[in-house]
Design an enzyme around this catalytic site. Structure first.
Site, short mmCIF file in Angstrom:
data_model
loop_
_atom_site.label_atom_id
_atom_site.label_comp_id
_atom_site.label_asym_id
_atom_site.label_seq_id
_atom_site.Cartn_x
_atom_site.Cartn_y
_atom_site.Cartn_z
N LYS A 97 0.81 -1.22 0.00
CA LYS A 97 0.00 0.00 0.00
C LYS A 97 0.84 1.28 0.00
O LYS A 97 0.38 2.34 -0.41
CB LYS A 97 -0.90 0.03 1.26
N GLY A 106 -6.63 -14.36 2.95
CA GLY A 106 -5.29 -14.72 3.42
C GLY A 106 -4.32 -14.43 2.31
O GLY A 106 -4.71 -13.90 1.26
N LYS A 139 -5.05 2.01 4.13
CA LYS A 139 -6.04 1.52 3.16
C LYS A 139 -7.08 2.61 2.88
O LYS A 139 -7.48 2.80 1.72
CB LYS A 139 -6.72 0.26 3.69
N VAL A 168 -5.91 -3.30 -1.10
CA VAL A 168 -7.05 -3.14 -0.18
C VAL A 168 -7.98 -4.34 -0.38
O VAL A 168 -8.36 -4.67 -1.50
CB VAL A 168 -7.82 -1.83 -0.48
N GLY A 223 -0.46 -15.77 8.79
CA GLY A 223 0.26 -15.05 7.72
C GLY A 223 -0.42 -13.77 7.27
O GLY A 223 -0.03 -13.18 6.28
N GLU A 241 0.93 -7.80 9.32
CA GLU A 241 2.06 -7.14 8.67
C GLU A 241 3.36 -7.68 9.28
O GLU A 241 3.35 -8.28 10.35
CB GLU A 241 1.96 -5.62 8.88
N GLU A 259 -4.38 -3.88 -7.24
CA GLU A 259 -5.67 -4.39 -6.74
C GLU A 259 -5.57 -4.96 -5.33
O GLU A 259 -6.46 -4.79 -4.51
CB GLU A 259 -6.22 -5.45 -7.70
N1 LIG Z 1 -0.11 -10.93 4.12
C1 LIG Z 1 -1.22 -10.53 3.55
O1 LIG Z 1 -2.27 -11.22 3.61
C2 LIG Z 1 -1.26 -9.22 2.77
C3 LIG Z 1 -2.49 -8.78 2.25
C4 LIG Z 1 -2.52 -7.61 1.47
C5 LIG Z 1 -1.35 -6.91 1.26
N2 LIG Z 1 -0.16 -7.34 1.80
C6 LIG Z 1 1.05 -6.57 1.52
O2 LIG Z 1 1.95 -7.42 0.79
C7 LIG Z 1 3.31 -7.08 1.12
C8 LIG Z 1 4.05 -8.34 1.55
O3 LIG Z 1 3.40 -8.90 2.68
P1 LIG Z 1 3.88 -10.30 3.30
O4 LIG Z 1 2.81 -10.74 4.21
O5 LIG Z 1 4.36 -11.19 2.21
O6 LIG Z 1 5.15 -9.81 4.16
P2 LIG Z 1 6.35 -10.74 4.68
O7 LIG Z 1 5.90 -12.15 4.81
O8 LIG Z 1 6.97 -10.06 5.84
O9 LIG Z 1 7.39 -10.71 3.43
C9 LIG Z 1 8.02 -9.55 3.02
C10 LIG Z 1 9.06 -9.93 1.96
O10 LIG Z 1 9.68 -8.74 1.46
C11 LIG Z 1 11.09 -8.87 1.61
N3 LIG Z 1 11.62 -7.52 1.81
C12 LIG Z 1 11.28 -6.63 2.77
N4 LIG Z 1 11.96 -5.47 2.57
C13 LIG Z 1 12.73 -5.65 1.47
C14 LIG Z 1 13.66 -4.85 0.76
N5 LIG Z 1 13.93 -3.61 1.16
N6 LIG Z 1 14.27 -5.37 -0.34
C15 LIG Z 1 14.00 -6.64 -0.74
N7 LIG Z 1 13.13 -7.45 -0.11
C16 LIG Z 1 12.52 -6.96 0.98
C17 LIG Z 1 11.29 -9.80 2.80
O11 LIG Z 1 12.59 -10.37 2.77
P3 LIG Z 1 13.05 -11.44 3.91
O12 LIG Z 1 12.32 -12.71 3.57
O13 LIG Z 1 14.50 -11.60 3.70
O14 LIG Z 1 12.65 -10.84 5.21
C18 LIG Z 1 10.19 -10.81 2.52
O15 LIG Z 1 10.61 -11.72 1.52
C19 LIG Z 1 3.23 -6.02 2.22
O16 LIG Z 1 3.43 -4.75 1.66
C20 LIG Z 1 1.82 -6.15 2.77
O17 LIG Z 1 1.31 -4.93 3.26
C21 LIG Z 1 -0.11 -8.48 2.54
#
Ligand SMILES: NC(=O)c1ccc[n+]([C@@H]2O[C@H](COP(=O)([O-])OP(=O)(O)OC[C@H]3O[C@@H](n4cnc5c(N)ncnc54)[C@H](OP(=O)(O)O)[C@@H]3O)[C@@H](O)[C@H]2O)c1
Length: 341
Positions: free
Chosen positions: A128, A324, A227, A155, A209, A212, A152
């Site tokens: 976001k 999720g 959001k 949010v 999962g 954040e 998309e």
């Molecule tokens: N989880 C959900 O259901 C969900 C829903 C909607 C939106 N989102 C959005 O999707 C994004 C990812 O969420 P997530 O749940 O996958 O988070 P996560 O499990 O914490 O994974 C984040 C990933 O990004 C990598 N990363 C972080 N900073 C970085 C950087 N500066 N350069 C390169 N890689 C970097 C991390 O590396 P490492 O593995 O080495 O730590 C990890 O692989 C977020 O912006 C979140 O707001 C998530």
């Protein structure tokens, strides 16, 4: 057949769920959409990076990630590199930017997306930060370069929100919206109503999962505020950052307060809302006790919902049950098909 090279920046819950969905839908993408994809790079912050113009073995990358192993060893000569260098070197057609959100500045994701658009790549994100802190700039850059910037999943995960307004509801003017937009806090409040302590409920949410990377962003209302800011910025055309939204999280809602509300037939929810006010907009995120007549009363667990009020339709409510990382991945995949077509 269109052959599309993909770079994955961020390989956490969302990046990995997207990888699994791409693998699961490979045949249907090939047969019904004439899309053949190849992953040419994956980058993370602490688990290394891998670049391979002839294709990274995605199943191996997934098994490395699950085992918490560095992915760099999947191809020779892969030094760690920063995100912008990764994007510029990847040679990809499409960047998926799924790194951790930065509520205050949107960085470094904005730089990652800007680098991709400058290189003539499409950029798709669930993050976001870039939408609220650089939407106008990134949308203009994408247009100037003849590529797309799509978001998309930022949010309500994979539920169609932005594409609904941009593609299905032409000329409609959004007056206001009200909803429950943060799954983590909604799940915590639901579990507290069932008698779990705040810490137990948070641990459960983290295990799914959906939280954040730093869950305080959810609990303090930042995720919900960002959001709201994204919806206002894109759908109302009024740039708004989360620090300009009246915001209160659920950190001081006690188990006692939750049971007291339950005994009175009420329920705590973290309510997000925004409404036009003259040429401007008012927006807030705050916990409220709502009664059973409220359409948000039965939005439980990780589910979320939003009601839109416009100049052309009556109230239009979208509810998403039990989202999720896999539903977020679906929003990313839907954007992918949009950009390729
Ligand atoms: N989880 C959900 O259901 C969900 C829903 C909607 C939106 N989102 C959005 O999707 C994004 C990812 O969420 P997530 O749940 O996958 O988070 P996560 O499990 O914490 O994974 C984040 C990933 O990004 C990598 N990363 C972080 N900073 C970085 C950087 N500066 N350069 C390169 N890689 C970097 C991390 O590396 P490492 O593995 O080495 O730590 C990890 O692989 C977020 O912006 C979140 O707001 C998530």
């Amino acid at each position: 057949m269109k052959k599309i090279d993909i770079a994955l920046l961020g390989f956490g819950n969302v990046g990995r769920a997207l990888a699994q969905l791409l693998l699961a839908k490979r045949e249907v993408l090939r047969e019904h959409y004439q899309i053949e994809w190849s992953i040419v790079g994956i980058a993370t912050r602490r688990h290394g990076s891998v670049l391979n113009p002839t294709g990274v073995d995605l199943e191996a990358a997934l098994s490395f990630a699950v085992a918490d192993k560095e992915i760099s060893s999947l191809a020779p000569n892969n030094a760690d590199m920063d995100g912008v260098t990764f994007v510029r070197t990847s040679g990809a057609d499409v960047l998926f930017e799924n790194t951790s959100v930065n509520y205050q500045t949107g960085q470094p994701a904005i730089d990652h997306i800007e680098a991709a658009l400058e290189m003539g790549m499409h950029a798709i994100t669930a993050n976001k930060g870039p939408v609220v802190h650089a939407f106008g700039r990134l949308a203009e850059l994408a247009q100037a370069k003849g590529v797309r910037f799509l978001y998309e999943s930022t949010v309500m995960d994979g539920a169609p929100i932005f594409s609904l307004w941009q593609e299905v509801l032409p000329v409609a003017k959004l007056h206001s919206f009200r909803g429950v937009l943060n799954s983590t806090t909604n799940l915590i409040l639901t579990l507290m109503e069932a008698g779990k302590s705040f810490d137990q409920a948070l641990a459960h949410a983290q295990a799914t999962g959906i939280t954040e990377t730093d869950p305080s962003g959810d609990i303090m209302g930042w995720d919900a505020a960002v959001k709201v800011a994204a919806l206002v910025t894109v759908l109302m055309g009024i740039p708004l950052t989360p620090d300009n939204i009246e915001r209160k999280g659920i950190d001081d809602i006690t188990l006692e307060a939750v049971s007291k509300a339950r005994d009175a037939g009420l329920r705590w929810k973290l309510i997000c809302q925004a409404w036009r006010d003259g040429e401007g907009v008012e927006a807030c995120v705050r916990p409220e006790q709502i009664d059973p007549n409220d359409s948000l009363y039965n939005v439980m667990g990780t589910s979320s919902a939003v009601t839109f009020v416009s100049d052309v339709l009556g109230d239009l409510t979208i509810t998403e049950t039990n989202p999720g990382p896999q539903t977020t991945a679906y929003g990313l995949l839907a954007d992918f098909i949009r950009v390729v077509r």
